[in-house]
Design an enzyme around this catalytic site. Sequence first.
Site, short mmCIF file in Angstrom:
data_model
loop_
_atom_site.label_atom_id
_atom_site.label_comp_id
_atom_site.label_asym_id
_atom_site.label_seq_id
_atom_site.Cartn_x
_atom_site.Cartn_y
_atom_site.Cartn_z
N PHE A 65 24.33 6.08 9.25
CA PHE A 65 23.80 7.44 9.41
C PHE A 65 22.55 7.58 8.54
O PHE A 65 22.61 7.34 7.33
CB PHE A 65 24.88 8.43 8.96
CG PHE A 65 24.51 9.89 9.06
CD1 PHE A 65 24.16 10.46 10.27
CD2 PHE A 65 24.56 10.70 7.93
CE1 PHE A 65 23.86 11.81 10.37
CE2 PHE A 65 24.25 12.06 8.02
CZ PHE A 65 23.90 12.60 9.25
N THR A 99 19.16 10.80 4.50
CA THR A 99 18.51 10.88 3.19
C THR A 99 17.14 10.22 3.17
O THR A 99 16.93 9.16 3.75
CB THR A 99 19.42 10.20 2.14
OG1 THR A 99 20.68 10.84 2.17
CG2 THR A 99 18.83 10.29 0.75
N PRO A 154 13.49 9.67 0.35
CA PRO A 154 13.15 9.71 -1.08
C PRO A 154 12.99 11.14 -1.61
O PRO A 154 13.40 11.43 -2.73
CB PRO A 154 11.82 8.93 -1.14
CG PRO A 154 11.92 7.97 0.01
CD PRO A 154 12.67 8.69 1.10
N PHE A 172 18.60 4.76 0.76
CA PHE A 172 20.01 4.80 0.34
C PHE A 172 20.95 4.85 1.55
O PHE A 172 21.95 5.58 1.54
CB PHE A 172 20.28 6.02 -0.55
CG PHE A 172 19.53 6.06 -1.86
CD1 PHE A 172 18.92 4.93 -2.37
CD2 PHE A 172 19.47 7.23 -2.60
CE1 PHE A 172 18.24 4.97 -3.59
CE2 PHE A 172 18.80 7.29 -3.83
CZ PHE A 172 18.18 6.15 -4.32
N GLY A 189 40.59 -3.44 -24.64
CA GLY A 189 39.42 -4.35 -24.59
C GLY A 189 39.38 -5.15 -23.30
O GLY A 189 38.30 -5.41 -22.76
N GLU A 192 27.10 11.40 0.31
CA GLU A 192 27.50 12.41 1.32
C GLU A 192 27.54 13.81 0.71
O GLU A 192 28.38 14.64 1.04
CB GLU A 192 28.81 12.00 1.99
CG GLU A 192 28.57 10.82 2.91
CD GLU A 192 29.73 10.47 3.82
OE1 GLU A 192 30.37 11.39 4.33
OE2 GLU A 192 29.95 9.26 4.03
N GLY A 193 26.57 14.04 -0.17
CA GLY A 193 26.43 15.34 -0.84
C GLY A 193 27.03 15.27 -2.23
O GLY A 193 28.23 15.00 -2.38
N1 COS Z 1 28.31 23.55 10.07
C1 COS Z 1 27.51 24.10 11.01
N2 COS Z 1 26.32 24.70 10.70
C2 COS Z 1 25.95 24.71 9.40
C3 COS Z 1 26.74 24.15 8.38
C4 COS Z 1 27.96 23.56 8.77
N3 COS Z 1 28.78 23.00 7.86
N4 COS Z 1 26.11 24.33 7.20
C5 COS Z 1 24.97 24.97 7.45
N5 COS Z 1 24.87 25.21 8.79
C6 COS Z 1 23.79 25.90 9.49
C7 COS Z 1 23.60 27.30 8.95
O1 COS Z 1 24.44 28.21 9.59
C8 COS Z 1 22.14 27.55 9.24
O2 COS Z 1 21.99 27.88 10.60
P1 COS Z 1 20.82 28.89 11.08
O3 COS Z 1 19.54 28.20 10.79
O4 COS Z 1 21.08 29.10 12.52
O5 COS Z 1 21.01 30.14 10.25
C9 COS Z 1 21.51 26.18 9.06
O6 COS Z 1 22.56 25.22 9.21
C10 COS Z 1 20.87 26.03 7.71
O7 COS Z 1 21.88 26.26 6.72
P2 COS Z 1 21.54 26.63 5.21
O8 COS Z 1 20.52 27.72 5.17
O9 COS Z 1 22.83 26.83 4.48
O10 COS Z 1 20.82 25.27 4.76
P3 COS Z 1 20.23 24.85 3.36
O11 COS Z 1 18.92 24.24 3.62
O12 COS Z 1 20.35 25.96 2.37
O13 COS Z 1 21.17 23.62 2.91
C11 COS Z 1 23.11 22.43 2.22
C12 COS Z 1 22.53 23.63 2.97
C13 COS Z 1 22.73 22.35 0.76
C14 COS Z 1 24.62 22.63 2.33
C15 COS Z 1 22.72 21.13 2.96
O14 COS Z 1 21.34 20.87 2.77
C16 COS Z 1 23.51 19.93 2.51
O15 COS Z 1 24.63 19.71 2.95
N6 COS Z 1 22.91 19.10 1.63
C17 COS Z 1 23.54 17.88 1.22
C18 COS Z 1 23.16 16.81 2.16
C19 COS Z 1 23.94 15.59 1.94
O16 COS Z 1 25.15 15.60 2.00
N7 COS Z 1 23.23 14.50 1.70
C20 COS Z 1 23.87 13.27 1.50
C21 COS Z 1 23.30 12.26 2.38
S1 COS Z 1 23.96 12.17 3.91
S2 COS Z 1 25.13 10.63 3.76
#
Ligand code: COS
Length: 385
Positions: free
Chosen positions: A122, A125, A127, A155, A340, A363-364
């Site tokens: 998948f 991510t 930089p 990554f 140890g 994954e976050g």
């Molecule tokens: N399921 C379905 N829709 C979702 C959702 C979910 N779990 N989480 C968010 N959404 C939707 C929201 O409803 C919103 O929709 P609209 O644009 O229609 O309003 C949209 O996605 C954006 O959501 P939000 O404003 O909450 O996004 P942010 O940019 O604030 O980010 C986080 C949200 C921080 C939760 C997200 O960026 C995240 O999960 N980051 C971590 C990423 C990660 O896990 N990285 C690791 C690498 S992947 S292995």
Amino acid sequence: MDYFLSEDQLELRALARKVAIEKVKPVRAKHDRDSTFPWDMVEEFRKAGFFSVFIPEEYGGTGGGVLDLVIVTEELSRICGGISLAVAATALGTFPILLSGNDEQKERYLPDLVTGNKLAAFGLTEPDAGSDAGAIRTTAVRKGDKYILNGTKHFITNGSIAKIYTVIASTDPAKGSRGASAFIVEDGSPGFSYGKIEDKLGIRASKTSELIFEDCEIPAENIIGKEGQGFIVAMRTLDRSRPGVAAQALGIAQGAYDLALEYTTKRQQFGRSVSSFQAVQFMLADMAIQIEAARGLVYGASKMIDAGHNKIAKESAMCKVMASDVAMRVTTDAVQLFGGYGYMKDYPIEKFMRDAKITQIYEGTNQIQRSVIASNIIKEAAGKA
Ligand code: COS
């Protein structure tokens, strides 16, 4: 504790435990030391059918769900949290196709994934876009019957060894997360190459690499869903894959605890086994309590997903936080109980502590998970969820 698993799930757990002990255990130290990808174990996992356990029967899977994947990941991670990733990271790369792909995409890609003939990864991510997943800069521009991708992912677990990648790229950068789209990119696509292979603290038997797209051409039909739906595809994927990370953490914690329990009952000091000292007993008891609490949450969240609940972001994040924090505490305590010897590479225990750390990060991060949990409970309290 008895989680009242089905007969099939109990059989699957027994099989995964057998493969882990008989096949994975003898090679885990070598793959960790040399940081080599365990193709020998992939072959064993193919034979055991582990790549099929969460895929519907119509695509050749067993028709099991996230809980089945959790059971396999937990058992393999109990022996090696790095080698287990060959299956778990393939599941992560497969979820976007399974959840949001069309019939043609499922028919084209799932047969090779269900057998493990091809591994998946998948690609989200970048930089400068880790926790802030909406800030990706990789672009995808439609040109006739193709999309042209440019950018770098990093990554990426299973990067360079997977044959099928689900990649999030922006088709409309001005729209931020609403301009992201999801694509299937095959190994060997023109303009697609691999960059740096990471040298890691733990999970060294898993490959982590950069994906480089330089005017990479893919067929237009490889878009998953529609333009602009990529962020939601990614979020829905992570909601269903985080219990897998939690299972990896749970297995690592259980494996470290198993070793610590065995060691402390055998190790003699002051003329008695160290497990006869209350200080050690309390540590063992706390480890056991935390592991069981984590397992309850991981299995509970997985069952919710398998029962078809759609709103699972909070529960999925909760089980990932809980199990990974438990894994870090339990493995650190396990090293402590080995004294140890625990610090030396001659014993397998230090590896568990190194492998545990990533589960709090990828994954976050657990900070992001807590944000997801908080925003959901606040919405629920306001009656908006
Ligand atoms: N399921 C379905 N829709 C979702 C959702 C979910 N779990 N989480 C968010 N959404 C939707 C929201 O409803 C919103 O929709 P609209 O644009 O229609 O309003 C949209 O996605 C954006 O959501 P939000 O404003 O909450 O996004 P942010 O940019 O604030 O980010 C986080 C949200 C921080 C939760 C997200 O960026 C995240 O999960 N980051 C971590 C990423 C990660 O896990 N990285 C690791 C690498 S992947 S292995």
